[in-house]
Scaffold this motif. Structure first.
Motif: not given
Length: 173
Positions: A73, A77, A95, A98, A118-119, A122-124
């Protein structure tokens, strides 16, 4: 046969060599699934052996227990402009949390700080914390007030610098 062509080719080769030597190692360069770090500042390790590295305040790399790259990331992003990434920490389910700072375009001031979740892919997912300094009397001058972000027993902990000193903050994400 053509000395001019040989001279041009040699000149171009020298120019490309010099350019490749001068350009920095950009963050998303990887070799064989491993990461070349540019300027690592903070990292976290999960209970399952994953590692997240905040590199150069503009990138995050997440590696599995075999040190293979899972995701990256970067600052583009996130939903804010002019940010830097400061700290990362994992919870027990991999998880990643950040910590970012948002800076003012026109001044050397910190407009806000936030913590995102973030999961494991890497999905926010969402913004957990947000401190807005834009309307405060004394906003921080390109500094952060959140320090030492950690996850323990499904809670986030961090130090928060106030005018009167530091407070240890606990929140349930």
């Amino acid at each position: 046969k053509h000395p001019a062509c040989a001279g041009i080719t040699l000149t171009l080769a020298v120019i490309f060599f010099i350019i490749s030597a001068i350009l920095p190692n950009y963050a998303y360069r990887s070799q064989g699934g491993t990461v070349q770090l540019e300027n690592p500042e903070h990292f976290a390790t999960s209970e399952t052996g994953w590692t997240a590295i905040a590199d150069g305040r503009d990138s995050i790399y997440c590696l599995d227990d075999k040190k293979q790259l899972i995701y990256t990331r970067d600052i583009h992003d996130f939903p804010y402009e002019n940010i830097e990434i400061f700290d990362v920490t994992f919870d027990s389910d991999n998880h990643l949390y950040c910590h970012i700072a948002v800076y003012n375009d026109d001044a050397y001031l910190t407009d806000a700080e936030a913590v995102f979740e973030l999961d494991p892919n890497g999905t926010i997912l969402r913004e957990i914390l947000y401190y807005d300094y834009r309307n405060t009397e004394n906003p921080p001058s390109h500094q952060v007030r959140i320090m030492g972000l950690h996850s323990y027993n499904e809670q986030l902990y961090y130090l928060y610098k106030e005018d009167s000193g530091y407070s240890l903050i606990q929140c349930n994400p």
